[in-house]
Motif scaffolding. Structure first.
Motif, short mmCIF file in Angstrom:
data_model
loop_
_atom_site.label_atom_id
_atom_site.label_comp_id
_atom_site.label_asym_id
_atom_site.label_seq_id
_atom_site.Cartn_x
_atom_site.Cartn_y
_atom_site.Cartn_z
N MET B 1 1.06 -1.26 0.05
CA MET B 1 -0.03 -0.01 0.07
C MET B 1 0.95 1.23 -0.01
O MET B 1 1.46 1.51 1.05
CB MET B 1 -0.79 0.03 1.16
N SER B 2 0.94 2.05 -0.92
CA SER B 2 1.82 3.15 -1.12
C SER B 2 1.18 4.27 -0.33
O SER B 2 -0.12 4.55 -0.11
CB SER B 2 1.87 3.52 -2.45
N ALA B 3 2.02 5.27 0.02
CA ALA B 3 1.89 6.28 0.62
C ALA B 3 0.74 7.22 -0.06
O ALA B 3 -0.04 8.29 0.29
CB ALA B 3 2.94 7.16 1.25
N ALA B 4 1.05 7.11 -1.48
CA ALA B 4 0.25 7.91 -2.41
C ALA B 4 -1.08 7.65 -2.58
O ALA B 4 -1.69 8.45 -3.07
CB ALA B 4 1.22 7.92 -3.82
N ALA B 5 -1.72 6.26 -1.93
CA ALA B 5 -2.91 6.14 -2.10
C ALA B 5 -3.75 7.08 -1.54
O ALA B 5 -3.67 7.63 -0.33
CB ALA B 5 -3.24 4.83 -1.52
N ARG B 6 -4.84 7.64 -2.16
CA ARG B 6 -5.85 8.38 -1.74
C ARG B 6 -6.73 7.81 -0.76
O ARG B 6 -7.27 6.71 -1.14
CB ARG B 6 -6.70 9.17 -2.97
N PRO B 7 -7.18 8.54 0.38
CA PRO B 7 -8.15 7.88 0.95
C PRO B 7 -9.70 8.03 0.16
O PRO B 7 -9.65 8.76 -0.61
CB PRO B 7 -8.36 8.83 2.12
N LEU B 8 -10.31 6.79 0.53
CA LEU B 8 -11.32 6.56 -0.21
C LEU B 8 -12.57 7.68 0.40
O LEU B 8 -12.61 7.98 1.43
CB LEU B 8 -11.97 5.22 0.03
N VAL B 9 -13.12 8.02 -0.61
CA VAL B 9 -14.38 9.03 -0.26
C VAL B 9 -15.44 8.25 0.47
O VAL B 9 -15.94 8.94 1.29
CB VAL B 9 -14.86 9.49 -1.56
N GLU B 10 -15.73 7.19 0.30
CA GLU B 10 -16.79 6.41 1.04
C GLU B 10 -16.37 4.89 0.99
O GLU B 10 -15.88 4.41 0.23
CB GLU B 10 -18.20 6.59 0.24
N GLN B 11 -16.88 4.15 1.95
CA GLN B 11 -16.61 2.88 2.32
C GLN B 11 -17.34 1.96 1.08
O GLN B 11 -18.56 2.16 1.10
CB GLN B 11 -17.36 2.39 3.53
N PRO B 12 -16.58 1.36 0.48
CA PRO B 12 -16.99 0.63 -0.70
C PRO B 12 -18.15 -0.53 -0.03
O PRO B 12 -17.94 -1.17 0.80
CB PRO B 12 -16.02 -0.21 -1.58
N PRO B 13 -19.22 -0.75 -0.77
CA PRO B 13 -20.24 -1.35 -0.08
C PRO B 13 -20.12 -2.84 -0.18
O PRO B 13 -20.54 -3.75 0.54
CB PRO B 13 -21.63 -1.19 -1.00
N ASP B 14 -19.11 -3.26 -1.17
CA ASP B 14 -19.01 -4.78 -0.93
C ASP B 14 -17.84 -5.20 0.01
O ASP B 14 -17.48 -6.30 -0.14
CB ASP B 14 -18.53 -5.36 -2.40
N ARG B 15 -17.34 -4.36 0.68
CA ARG B 15 -16.42 -4.50 1.63
C ARG B 15 -17.29 -4.66 2.93
O ARG B 15 -18.24 -4.39 3.30
CB ARG B 15 -15.62 -3.30 1.78
N GLU B 16 -16.48 -5.36 3.75
CA GLU B 16 -17.08 -5.72 5.36
C GLU B 16 -16.87 -4.29 5.96
O GLU B 16 -16.07 -3.47 5.86
CB GLU B 16 -16.29 -6.74 6.06
N PRO B 17 -17.98 -4.09 7.07
CA PRO B 17 -18.09 -2.75 7.40
C PRO B 17 -17.27 -2.60 8.74
O PRO B 17 -17.24 -1.36 9.35
CB PRO B 17 -19.43 -2.55 7.80
N TRP B 18 -16.83 -3.65 9.15
CA TRP B 18 -15.92 -3.54 10.38
C TRP B 18 -14.39 -2.96 10.35
O TRP B 18 -13.85 -3.45 9.23
CB TRP B 18 -15.55 -4.85 11.18
N PRO B 19 -13.78 -2.49 11.15
CA PRO B 19 -12.36 -2.13 11.09
C PRO B 19 -11.64 -3.38 11.47
O PRO B 19 -11.96 -4.11 12.35
CB PRO B 19 -12.36 -1.04 12.18
N VAL B 20 -10.31 -3.34 11.07
CA VAL B 20 -9.62 -4.50 11.57
C VAL B 20 -8.83 -4.06 12.82
O VAL B 20 -8.20 -5.24 13.42
CB VAL B 20 -8.09 -4.72 10.53
N MET B 21 -9.02 -2.80 13.30
CA MET B 21 -8.43 -2.68 14.86
C MET B 21 -9.50 -1.52 15.30
O MET B 21 -9.63 -0.75 14.60
CB MET B 21 -7.19 -2.18 14.54
#
Lengths: 385, 470
Positions: B1-21
């Motif tokens: 994961m590069s530092a250049a990656a932009r933070p996402l605008v919204e949580q993609p819906p096909d992802r799980e809604p929980w944080p890994v921490m």
């Protein structure tokens, strides 16, 4: 219609003409040539479908930027359904289990009779209809949702594609395996191998990834893709290709060692034919071109990141994928050498030309990126570091 | 994961809604929390440790009895020459696959969430392999001649038969054990150094210090360490595939119906990872509760692993379907009899149906998100899958042997109390080793969790829901 589309139609027509002449002169050989070309090229479309679904259920970021290209390959599946008609019409030439059994050795006759409930033309046809219905339905629904997402980035569509892919993979695994049993394994009706379906899938995945690599390379050259899609995406694609090159040889070796060690006559006959005379040479070429060479090449980081090198590997693997199918199917088909090779080339040109023309026609006007996917930004900035 | 990656605008819906921490944890507090089990024990730990010690004693007793009296005290006899011992061997070694799968596969796939659970999984792998290795040794009858399996320059001129899968097994399992142990230990080094630095007594500081091998955590050390770790992961990954493939060849290169099947190598690998994931759940869920790891092992982990288990279960079901179809399609009477009559309706039909229901039906629960995160459902389903996978190996081994081609040599196998004792005892030994592990070794990869915590603080949106991050 693009220039490429027009060329591929011309190629398909030329192939069709030669193949038609071949049918008049030597129908069984022409049917065999057609089946092999069909099996190899269908693998590309089926592998692409599996790839789209696997990337979706694993929520792979890097793949989002290349998803449209993969989806467009699956758009050829309806054409493959039509292209299956010649196979269906030549079952009596291709498959010795058709007919009254007079063409079979006495020992094999009883075996084939015992399988008559499965190996008969009407049921064979019904099954083929089911396979295509499943593949086309899944592929088209995924494509439609993806294209609609370009305009309407609502989470509903992403969820729908996710659910479709999860269920679709289950249906895909069964239909693809049984299609491989029906269309290729049953060429040798006394022989069976439980891993055969996985083997076909492994070859199809390599072919699809190779084709996708070639498409991405072409689009990069013609600047049809944004500049962000570059070495990093190619690198990821190449790593996946390496994985499936290894998977392919692992599955093939599993089948070989189990059959070779046990030496059951009914099973070893399949390899006995393929390890003799010219088939042995072809097998060696396939092993070398489908495993040794790409394996060594894909270990090198610079190769994985080079558009030119990856294009060569992609095209090479597609060719060897065809030879692999040839080695698998042809020894049991009504084969003879000589001028029959002309028909082999003609069949590849016909099926390949028709598939490329369909691909070119159906992708026209579509955005080359999944612009509505919320992960696209992250995907474009994907880095393998 | 590069530092250049932009933070996402919204949580993609096909992802799980929980944080890994969950929550924000200062690095020092994390270290203290995760090292705490090393400095004090609880009554529950002592209770479980006592129970598993009794199990280990049972194992010692039954093994001693077996060696003293010979393997005639087991129930197996020709034609069922393999039974409980080989079932246990394949079962344990299968369980041992999830550790390296979680560690090595997932690190190569950039799945950052593995950091919270890989240590437990790797430890489990080692202890499962210890158990697994026991059974072929005992099955030799004269275990003290085990070294005959190793191709050493013997003056007797006795060499292993390299065409037999059994010497391949020895090579595969010893390689796997060596690499798994190295991989586990390498991952432990920075955490052992943390334990050394925080040890409350001189003795503890000395012991952890010896095993930390002079780790100082300098940039130079970390750089070398990272390279070595990923290289070892790349080496370990093919082993996950090869070991159980070789185990499957013990069966499939024979001609016996029910054993001889070309799908066996991938089918065994899938089954192995499947049962291993189940064992990870069985160990991780109580551990999460006992050590209060809710912020570190979140629903994202549970859901991701449950999905993996579902995928493995589906692939296993695929293998069952293809095997059954192909037995009919083979038009071979013996094949058809084994798959279509002897297994579903023969003397061991109960075991067959337990296997089918537990292995094929149970994972279907995990299509539902609620079940993927319910600790109760996960725990019970995992135990069910472990039982089902044990039954699968029993069915493969015993039903194929007890009724083969010659009806006059059919024979019903029944285990003796020694067979049961060794199985129960091996579970005891497994628990014994695992309890020692959680007491003396950091059971969560502290350095990796801290790193993840820092990255989460930096670009949390990007890593949130990384359960499907690639």
């Amino acid at each position: 219609m693009t220039r490429g589309g027009r060329i591929s139609i011309a190629v398909a027509v030329a192939g069709a003409v030669v193949l038609a002449i071949g049918f008049v002169l030597d129908a069984p050989r022409a049917a065999a040539a057609y089946l092999v070309a069909y099996g190899a090229l269908l693998g590309v479309a089926l592998g692409a479908l599996a790839l789209v679904m696997i990337a979706r259920v694993t929520a792979a970021n890097w793949f989002v930027a290349l998803r449209r290209q993969a989806e467009q390959i699956t758009a050829t599946l309806p054409a493959f359904a039509v292209l299956f008609l010649p196979v269906l019409l030549t079952t009596r030439l291709l498959y010795v289990w058709t007919g009254d059994g007079s063409r079979l050795a006495p020992g094999l006759r009883d075996v084939v009779r015992a399988k008559a409930a499965y190996l008969n033309v009407p049921f064979f046809t019904v099954r083929a209809v089911i396979y295509f219905a499943v593949w086309i339905a899944v592929a088209e629904m995924l494509r439609r949702a993806s294209l609609r997402q370009d305009r309407d980035p609502s989470p509903r569509l992403a969820r729908r594609m996710y659910a479709l892919s999860a269920g679709g993979l289950v249906a895909f695994a069964l239909t693809t395996s049984f299609a491989a049993f029906d269309w290729f394994m049953s060429l040798s009706p006394g022989w069976y191998s439980t891993v055969y379906g996985v083997d076909y899938f492994a070859g199809a995945m390599v072919a699809a990834l190779a084709a996708l690599t070639v498409v991405v390379a072409i689009e990069r050259r013609s600047n049809a893709l944004p500049s962000e899609i570059g070495a990093d995406h190619l690198h990821a694609l190449a790593k996946l290709l390496l994985t499936f090159v290894l998977f392919w040889v692992y599955i093939g070796f599993s089948q070989l060692i189990v059959i070779w060690s046990a030496e059951i006559p009914a099973e070893r006959v399949w390899y006995a034919v393929r390890m003799r005379a010219g088939w042995r040479v072809l097998g060696g070429v396939v092993l070398f071109g489908h495993f040794v060479l790409p394996f060594l090449a894909l270990l090198v980081r610079a190769i994985k990141r080079s558009v030119a090198a990856m294009s060569v590997i992609g095209i090479g693997l597609l060719l060897v994928h065809y030879l692999d199918m040839y080695w698998i199917a042809m020894p049991d088909a009504p084969y003879h050498g000589g001028w029959g090779f002309v028909l082999d080339v003609a069949a590849v040109l016909f099926v390949g030309g028709a598939a490329v023309a369909t691909w070119s026609m159906r992708r026209a006007g579509e955005p080359s990126l999944a612009v509505g996917d919320p992960r696209l930004a992250a995907s474009l900035h994907y880095s393998t570091e | 994961m590069s530092a250049a990656a932009r933070p996402l605008v919204e949580q993609p819906p096909d992802r799980e809604p929980w944080p890994v921490m969950r929550g924000e944890h200062p690095a020092a507090a994390l270290t203290d929390h995760l090292l705490a089990p090393l400095w004090r024990s609880s009554p529950t730990w002592w209770l479980l440790f006592g129970l598993s010690s009794l199990g280990t004693l049972l194992l010692l007793f039954t093994v001693t009895y077996t060696v003293a009296r010979g393997i005639g005290v087991w129930g197996n006899n020709i034609p069922v020459a393999w039974a409980f011992a080989i079932t246990n061997f394949v079962w344990w070694i299968g369980i041992g696959h999830a550790g390296t799968f979680i560690s090595a596969f997932l690190i190569l796939l950039n799945q950052r969430w593995r950091g919270s659970i890989n240590r437990v999984a790797e430890a489990m792998t080692i202890f499962a392999l210890v158990n697994a290795a026991l059974f072929p040794l005992l099955h030799l009858g004269r275990p003290w001649f085990f070294y005959w399996l190793i191709p050493y320059p013997a003056t007797m001129g006795v060499w292993p038969n390299f065409k037999s899968a059994l010497p391949w097994d020895v090579a595969a399992v010893t390689t796997y054990f060596t690499v798994s142990l190295l991989f586990w230990f390498l991952g432990l080094v920075p955490d052992l150094a943390s334990a050394r630095d925080r040890a409350p007594s001189r003795l503890k500081r000395l012991v952890y210090g010896v095993f930390a091998m002079g780790w100082r955590g300098s940039g130079f050390q970390w750089q070398r360490y990272r390279v070595a770790y990923v290289l070892l992961a790349a080496l370990a990954t093919p082993l996950v595939i090869s070991v159980h493939s070789v185990v499957s060849l013990d069966f499939s290169i024979a001609q016996l119906p029910g054993w001889h099947s070309t799908i066996f190598p991938p089918y065994f690998v899938v089954g192995a990872i499947y049962s291993g994931l189940a064992m990870v759940f069985v160990l991780l869920l109580p551990l999460r509760r006992a050590f209060g790891l809710y912020d570190i092992v979140t629903e994202a982990h549970l859901s991701a692993m449950a999905k993996l288990m579902l995928a493995m279960g589906l692939m296993l079901a695929y293998s069952y379907v293809v095997e059954i179809f192909m037995s009919w399609y083979s038009a071979d009477f013996a094949e058809q009899y084994t798959y279509l009559t002897a297994r579903p309706a023969g003397p061991y039909a109960i075991a067959y149906w337990i296997m089918t229901v537990l292995n094929v039906v149970t994972p279907q629960l995990f299509w539902v998100r609620r079940f993927r995160t319910s600790t109760r459902v996960l725990f019970l389903a995992s135990i069910g899958i472990l039982v089902g996978m044990w039954m699968e190996r029993f069915i493969i081994i015993v039903t194929s042997l007890n009724r083969d081609f010659l009806t006059s040599s059919w024979h019903i196998y029944m285990p003796t109390w020694v067979d049961w004792g060794i199985l129960a005892g091996s579970l005891g030994l497994f628990g014994f080793l695992f309890l020692l592990f959680v007491r003396f070794v950091p059971s969560v990869a502290i350095s990796e969790v801290k790193e993840l915590s820092i990255e989460l603080g930096r670009d949390g949106a990007e890593l949130a829901g990384a359960a499907g991050d690639a």
